[in-house]
Design a protein around this motif. Structure first.
Motif, mmCIF file in Angstrom:
data_model
loop_
_atom_site.group_PDB
_atom_site.id
_atom_site.type_symbol
_atom_site.label_atom_id
_atom_site.label_comp_id
_atom_site.label_asym_id
_atom_site.label_seq_id
_atom_site.Cartn_x
_atom_site.Cartn_y
_atom_site.Cartn_z
ATOM 1 N N GLN A 128 73.226 45.290 38.054
ATOM 2 C CA GLN A 128 72.254 45.134 39.147
ATOM 3 C C GLN A 128 71.331 46.337 39.271
ATOM 4 O O GLN A 128 70.127 46.187 39.481
ATOM 5 C CB GLN A 128 72.988 44.908 40.469
ATOM 6 C CG GLN A 128 73.554 43.500 40.604
ATOM 7 C CD GLN A 128 75.019 43.554 40.982
ATOM 8 O OE1 GLN A 128 75.757 44.363 40.433
ATOM 9 N NE2 GLN A 128 75.442 42.692 41.877
ATOM 10 N N LYS A 129 71.899 47.535 39.183
ATOM 11 C CA LYS A 129 71.086 48.734 39.341
ATOM 12 C C LYS A 129 70.058 48.852 38.213
ATOM 13 O O LYS A 129 68.901 49.206 38.449
ATOM 14 C CB LYS A 129 71.968 49.970 39.402
ATOM 15 C CG LYS A 129 72.786 50.065 40.675
ATOM 16 C CD LYS A 129 73.587 51.360 40.738
ATOM 17 C CE LYS A 129 74.365 51.454 42.037
ATOM 18 N NZ LYS A 129 75.162 52.713 42.105
ATOM 19 N N ASP A 130 70.470 48.546 36.987
ATOM 20 C CA ASP A 130 69.533 48.594 35.863
ATOM 21 C C ASP A 130 68.450 47.529 36.009
ATOM 22 O O ASP A 130 67.281 47.765 35.701
ATOM 23 C CB ASP A 130 70.275 48.395 34.532
ATOM 24 C CG ASP A 130 71.102 49.602 34.141
ATOM 25 O OD1 ASP A 130 70.854 50.696 34.698
ATOM 26 O OD2 ASP A 130 71.990 49.461 33.291
ATOM 27 N N TRP A 131 68.839 46.359 36.490
ATOM 28 C CA TRP A 131 67.867 45.285 36.644
ATOM 29 C C TRP A 131 66.848 45.637 37.722
ATOM 30 O O TRP A 131 65.649 45.399 37.570
ATOM 31 C CB TRP A 131 68.571 43.984 36.993
ATOM 32 C CG TRP A 131 67.686 42.784 36.818
ATOM 33 C CD1 TRP A 131 67.576 42.002 35.716
ATOM 34 C CD2 TRP A 131 66.761 42.253 37.771
ATOM 35 N NE1 TRP A 131 66.658 41.017 35.910
ATOM 36 C CE2 TRP A 131 66.131 41.145 37.174
ATOM 37 C CE3 TRP A 131 66.408 42.608 39.068
ATOM 38 C CZ2 TRP A 131 65.179 40.374 37.824
ATOM 39 C CZ3 TRP A 131 65.442 41.854 39.721
ATOM 40 C CH2 TRP A 131 64.843 40.751 39.105
ATOM 41 N N MET A 132 67.338 46.230 38.842
ATOM 42 C CA MET A 132 66.426 46.632 39.915
ATOM 43 C C MET A 132 65.456 47.699 39.435
ATOM 44 O O MET A 132 64.274 47.692 39.776
ATOM 45 C CB MET A 132 67.215 47.133 41.120
ATOM 46 C CG MET A 132 67.835 46.015 41.940
ATOM 47 S SD MET A 132 69.042 46.647 43.125
ATOM 48 C CE MET A 132 68.047 47.877 43.944
ATOM 49 N N LYS A 133 65.955 48.654 38.633
ATOM 50 C CA LYS A 133 65.083 49.685 38.084
ATOM 51 C C LYS A 133 64.018 49.053 37.194
ATOM 52 O O LYS A 133 62.842 49.424 37.262
ATOM 53 C CB LYS A 133 65.907 50.709 37.288
ATOM 54 C CG LYS A 133 65.070 51.866 36.774
ATOM 55 C CD LYS A 133 65.942 52.937 36.108
ATOM 56 C CE LYS A 133 66.397 52.487 34.740
ATOM 57 N NZ LYS A 133 67.092 53.569 34.000
#
Length: 268
Positions: free
Chosen positions: A88-93
């Motif tokens: 999720q964090k990578d996708w949001m970035k």
């Protein structure tokens, strides 16, 4: 909602901000104290749609981001690689990084510019002010803690899902600092606030936190510092003494040329 403080002197301003922790508070300067907090995307969409729906706004945003992905390599060496692990964090970035670049180069986006420095915020409030101007101060750490409590383990998923047309329209806001900072953002100690929906103003979203007179759960989280135009020249001199000028805020020739206008009234 905001705890309003009318600033009568530079000393009073320093007294207020001295109690606001650097890692918790963010600031935004506006050159008119009556302006509402809103994103550039919201301002733009309201000129074309009287009552925009969030699903329509998200589809337009998605179209702009996809066009940016497809052609930005023609103008910049920045790369935006879609994550392959679904984190999720990578996708949001991956989703937010291009928005930060688009915002810096003039595209209306959902991101709202803030800074970690109250002095840089007052610079932006002063620049172009012709009436009473203001600084908004927000304890974003307290807001995020509140959201983590009310949403629990679903919080990260909600932050990712705000970019989906099927998003359920929970109202919240969170901060975002780009991984790839440009020179201007670094100089200005800049970061962004990300609203969960883009068919409402930031003010409207903040109202769901039930903040009264600047307090959330008994803690100070919101200030609106209002300055008077008759003190404008004095504040410019104070910032110049701190070496906060157009030349230090904007890199290169742009900053130097912007600074020349201060000769109109600072030397009078």
């Amino acid at each position: 909602m905001w705890k309003e403080i009318h600033i009568e002197s530079w000393q009073q301003f320093n007294d207020v901000i001295s109690n606001l922790h650097y890692n918790e508070w963010v600031f935004r300067g506006q050159r008119d104290s009556v302006w509402e907090l809103q994103s550039s995307f919201y301002r733009e969409i309201k000129t074309h749609y009287e009552q925009p729906k969030n699903i329509e706004c998200v589809k337009i945003e998605d179209k702009m981001i996809k066009e940016f992905y497809s052609s930005s390599h023609l103008y910049s060496s920045l790369e935006f690689n879609e994550p392959i692990n679904g984190d999720q964090k990578d996708w949001m970035k991956y989703r937010l990084e291009p928005l930060s670049v688009m915002q810096d180069y003039g595209t209306p986006t959902r991101l709202v510019d803030w800074t970690k420095s109250p002095y840089i915020a007052i610079f932006f409030a002063l620049d172009g002010a012709v009436d009473d101007f203001c600084i908004y101060a927000l304890n974003v750490q307290q807001l995020e803690s509140f959201d983590q409590t009310r949403y629990g383990s679903a919080y990260l998923d909600l932050k990712k899902d705000v970019f989906s047309p099927d998003y359920p329209s929970e109202l919240f806001v969170y901060r975002y600092e780009p991984y790839q900072k440009n020179e201007r953002l670094r100089i200005q100690q800049g970061l962004f606030l990300v609203p969960s929906v883009i068919n409402k103003t930031l003010e409207q979203i903040l109202h769901v936190y039930n903040i009264v007179d600047g307090k959330l759960n008994g803690k100070d989280v919101m200030y609106k510092l209002i300055f008077h135009t008759e003190d404008l020249q004095d504040y410019w001199f104070k910032l110049r003494q701190m070496n906060i000028t157009h030349e230090t805020i904007y890199p290169g020739l742009e900053g130097f040329c912007r600074s020349l206008k201060l000769n109109i009234f600072l030397e009078s």
